[in-house]
Design a protein around this motif. Structure first.
Motif, PDB file in Angstrom:
ATOM      1  N   LEU A  12       0.836  -1.206   0.000  1.00  0.00           N
ATOM      2  CA  LEU A  12       0.000   0.000   0.000  1.00  0.00           C
ATOM      3  C   LEU A  12       0.869   1.253   0.000  1.00  0.00           C
ATOM      4  O   LEU A  12       0.639   2.183  -0.775  1.00  0.00           O
ATOM      5  CB  LEU A  12      -0.940  -0.008   1.209  1.00  0.00           C
ATOM      6  N   SER A  13       1.883   1.266   0.852  1.00  0.00           N
ATOM      7  CA  SER A  13       2.777   2.415   0.946  1.00  0.00           C
ATOM      8  C   SER A  13       3.522   2.637  -0.372  1.00  0.00           C
ATOM      9  O   SER A  13       3.578   3.765  -0.875  1.00  0.00           O
ATOM     10  CB  SER A  13       3.769   2.207   2.094  1.00  0.00           C
ATOM     11  N   ALA A  14       4.051   1.556  -0.950  1.00  0.00           N
ATOM     12  CA  ALA A  14       4.778   1.660  -2.215  1.00  0.00           C
ATOM     13  C   ALA A  14       3.868   2.112  -3.352  1.00  0.00           C
ATOM     14  O   ALA A  14       4.328   2.734  -4.310  1.00  0.00           O
ATOM     15  CB  ALA A  14       5.435   0.322  -2.557  1.00  0.00           C
ATOM     16  N   SER A  15       2.582   1.818  -3.223  1.00  0.00           N
ATOM     17  CA  SER A  15       1.601   2.215  -4.240  1.00  0.00           C
ATOM     18  C   SER A  15       1.050   3.619  -3.993  1.00  0.00           C
ATOM     19  O   SER A  15       0.189   4.076  -4.751  1.00  0.00           O
ATOM     20  CB  SER A  15       0.440   1.201  -4.265  1.00  0.00           C
ATOM     21  N   GLY A  16       1.499   4.266  -2.920  1.00  0.00           N
ATOM     22  CA  GLY A  16       1.044   5.618  -2.610  1.00  0.00           C
ATOM     23  C   GLY A  16      -0.374   5.678  -2.080  1.00  0.00           C
ATOM     24  O   GLY A  16      -1.037   6.711  -2.185  1.00  0.00           O
ATOM     25  N   ILE A  17      -0.839   4.573  -1.482  1.00  0.00           N
ATOM     26  CA  ILE A  17      -2.199   4.513  -0.947  1.00  0.00           C
ATOM     27  C   ILE A  17      -2.135   4.670   0.559  1.00  0.00           C
ATOM     28  O   ILE A  17      -1.554   3.840   1.266  1.00  0.00           O
ATOM     29  CB  ILE A  17      -2.884   3.188  -1.339  1.00  0.00           C
ATOM     30  N   SER A  18      -2.721   5.746   1.046  1.00  0.00           N
ATOM     31  CA  SER A  18      -2.692   6.055   2.471  1.00  0.00           C
ATOM     32  C   SER A  18      -3.806   5.309   3.209  1.00  0.00           C
ATOM     33  O   SER A  18      -4.957   5.303   2.762  1.00  0.00           O
ATOM     34  CB  SER A  18      -2.866   7.566   2.662  1.00  0.00           C
ATOM     35  N   VAL A  19      -3.447   4.685   4.322  1.00  0.00           N
ATOM     36  CA  VAL A  19      -4.410   3.977   5.157  1.00  0.00           C
ATOM     37  C   VAL A  19      -4.101   4.256   6.616  1.00  0.00           C
ATOM     38  O   VAL A  19      -3.011   4.699   6.958  1.00  0.00           O
ATOM     39  CB  VAL A  19      -4.384   2.443   4.917  1.00  0.00           C
ATOM     40  N   SER A  20      -5.079   3.969   7.466  1.00  0.00           N
ATOM     41  CA  SER A  20      -4.841   3.960   8.911  1.00  0.00           C
ATOM     42  C   SER A  20      -5.438   2.664   9.446  1.00  0.00           C
ATOM     43  O   SER A  20      -6.443   2.177   8.923  1.00  0.00           O
ATOM     44  CB  SER A  20      -5.462   5.176   9.597  1.00  0.00           C
ATOM     45  N   THR A  21      -4.800   2.106  10.462  1.00  0.00           N
ATOM     46  CA  THR A  21      -5.225   0.810  10.982  1.00  0.00           C
ATOM     47  C   THR A  21      -5.369   0.866  12.484  1.00  0.00           C
ATOM     48  O   THR A  21      -4.549   1.484  13.179  1.00  0.00           O
ATOM     49  CB  THR A  21      -4.213  -0.287  10.588  1.00  0.00           C
ATOM     50  N   ARG A  22      -6.411   0.192  12.956  1.00  0.00           N
ATOM     51  CA  ARG A  22      -6.660   0.110  14.393  1.00  0.00           C
ATOM     52  C   ARG A  22      -6.796  -1.359  14.786  1.00  0.00           C
ATOM     53  O   ARG A  22      -7.597  -2.087  14.203  1.00  0.00           O
ATOM     54  CB  ARG A  22      -7.930   0.868  14.746  1.00  0.00           C
ATOM     55  N   ASP A  23      -6.004  -1.780  15.750  1.00  0.00           N
ATOM     56  CA  ASP A  23      -6.087  -3.141  16.274  1.00  0.00           C
ATOM     57  C   ASP A  23      -7.279  -3.262  17.213  1.00  0.00           C
ATOM     58  O   ASP A  23      -7.660  -2.297  17.882  1.00  0.00           O
ATOM     59  CB  ASP A  23      -4.801  -3.510  17.016  1.00  0.00           C
ATOM     60  N   HIS A  24      -7.855  -4.472  17.279  1.00  0.00           N
ATOM     61  CA  HIS A  24      -8.992  -4.750  18.160  1.00  0.00           C
ATOM     62  C   HIS A  24      -9.091  -6.260  18.359  1.00  0.00           C
ATOM     63  O   HIS A  24      -8.429  -7.025  17.634  1.00  0.00           O
ATOM     64  CB  HIS A  24     -10.289  -4.174  17.586  1.00  0.00           C
ATOM     65  N   PRO A  25      -9.910  -6.697  19.304  1.00  0.00           N
ATOM     66  CA  PRO A  25     -10.104  -8.146  19.448  1.00  0.00           C
ATOM     67  C   PRO A  25     -10.660  -8.740  18.149  1.00  0.00           C
ATOM     68  O   PRO A  25     -11.343  -8.059  17.384  1.00  0.00           O
ATOM     69  CB  PRO A  25     -11.134  -8.269  20.576  1.00  0.00           C
ATOM     70  N   ALA A  26     -10.358 -10.003  17.911  1.00  0.00           N
ATOM     71  CA  ALA A  26     -10.825 -10.679  16.694  1.00  0.00           C
ATOM     72  C   ALA A  26     -12.342 -10.633  16.588  1.00  0.00           C
ATOM     73  O   ALA A  26     -13.051 -10.817  17.573  1.00  0.00           O
ATOM     74  CB  ALA A  26     -10.351 -12.130  16.686  1.00  0.00           C
ATOM     75  N   VAL A  27     -12.823 -10.353  15.371  1.00  0.00           N
ATOM     76  CA  VAL A  27     -14.255 -10.401  15.072  1.00  0.00           C
ATOM     77  C   VAL A  27     -14.429 -11.313  13.867  1.00  0.00           C
ATOM     78  O   VAL A  27     -13.673 -11.239  12.907  1.00  0.00           O
ATOM     79  CB  VAL A  27     -14.860  -9.004  14.804  1.00  0.00           C
ATOM     80  N   PHE A  28     -15.432 -12.182  13.942  1.00  0.00           N
ATOM     81  CA  PHE A  28     -15.632 -13.180  12.895  1.00  0.00           C
ATOM     82  C   PHE A  28     -16.869 -12.926  12.047  1.00  0.00           C
ATOM     83  O   PHE A  28     -16.997 -13.482  10.969  1.00  0.00           O
ATOM     84  CB  PHE A  28     -15.705 -14.574  13.517  1.00  0.00           C
ATOM     85  N   THR A  29     -17.778 -12.085  12.545  1.00  0.00           N
ATOM     86  CA  THR A  29     -19.019 -11.814  11.815  1.00  0.00           C
ATOM     87  C   THR A  29     -19.312 -10.323  11.844  1.00  0.00           C
ATOM     88  O   THR A  29     -18.767  -9.580  12.671  1.00  0.00           O
ATOM     89  CB  THR A  29     -20.209 -12.553  12.456  1.00  0.00           C
ATOM     90  N   VAL A  30     -20.200  -9.900  10.957  1.00  0.00           N
ATOM     91  CA  VAL A  30     -20.638  -8.504  10.953  1.00  0.00           C
ATOM     92  C   VAL A  30     -21.265  -8.160  12.297  1.00  0.00           C
ATOM     93  O   VAL A  30     -21.019  -7.088  12.857  1.00  0.00           O
ATOM     94  CB  VAL A  30     -21.621  -8.250   9.787  1.00  0.00           C
ATOM     95  N   ALA A  31     -22.052  -9.078  12.856  1.00  0.00           N
ATOM     96  CA  ALA A  31     -22.710  -8.823  14.141  1.00  0.00           C
ATOM     97  C   ALA A  31     -21.692  -8.567  15.249  1.00  0.00           C
ATOM     98  O   ALA A  31     -21.885  -7.677  16.085  1.00  0.00           O
ATOM     99  CB  ALA A  31     -23.614  -9.998  14.509  1.00  0.00           C
ATOM    100  N   GLU A  32     -20.601  -9.319  15.249  1.00  0.00           N
ATOM    101  CA  GLU A  32     -19.569  -9.139  16.277  1.00  0.00           C
ATOM    102  C   GLU A  32     -18.838  -7.812  16.135  1.00  0.00           C
ATOM    103  O   GLU A  32     -18.247  -7.323  17.093  1.00  0.00           O
ATOM    104  CB  GLU A  32     -18.544 -10.275  16.205  1.00  0.00           C
TER     105      GLU A  32
END
Length: 167
Positions: A12-32
């Motif tokens: 992503l960085s090499a492609s010039g695409i800016s992102v931000s990421t946030r860690d959280h507990p694992a989620v397996f479904t949309v509901a979670e």
């Protein structure tokens, strides 16, 4: 061997695409993931890994609350006959992720073989920014919709932007 989260971020960085990421507990479904929606701005999504009767593979990406009719979606995405969910072993083979971690960022693992057709719901593409797992369901990465399209193209995939949700 599937790419790691770090491999994805370097691409992503090499492609010039800016992102931000946030860690959280694992989620397996949309509901979670509902609690995370309140903490991270932007459109939250779901991803459907589908295959048709001829073995063509589709990754359909839509807003988390989109209603998608699996009985008719094949007509909208160019599938040969009705679609079904791809099995976990096919998901790992093609996109390099486990169930619960499906994401358009997994197109990174399909750069060489180009087996997957990426389908982005038109309603989702009206929202900016968008949120996806970065190859694992223990984090959420935010990207602009233009960044998402640029990413797919950098992976060699021209995404279909089609109204797959609603009527």
């Amino acid at each position: 061997m599937p790419a790691s989260r770090e491999d994805l971020f370097a691409f992503l960085s090499a492609s010039g695409i800016s992102v931000s990421t946030r860690d959280h507990p694992a989620v397996f479904t949309v509901a979670e993931s509902t609690a995370i929606h309140e903490e991270i701005a932007g459109g939250h999504t779901k991803n459907l890994f589908l295959k048709d009767k001829k073995g063509s593979i589709f990754l359909v990406v839509a807003l988390h609350d989109a209603e998608i009719d699996l009985k008719t979606i094949h007509q909208k995405i160019g599938a040969q006959g009705r679609v079904s969910f791809g099995k976990p072993d096919l998901l790992m083979e093609v996109l390099g992720v486990e169930p619960g971690s499906v994401t358009p960022f997994a197109l990174f693992n399909d750069r060489e073989e180009q087996r997957v057709t990426a389908v982005f719901d038109a309603a989702m593409m009206e929202v900016d920014p968008l949120n996806f797992h970065p190859l694992e369901n223990t984090a959420t990465t935010t990207v602009t919709r233009d960044g998402l399209i640029a990413f797919a193209r950098a992976c060699g995939h021209e995404p279909l932007i089609v109204a797959v949700s609603g009527n």
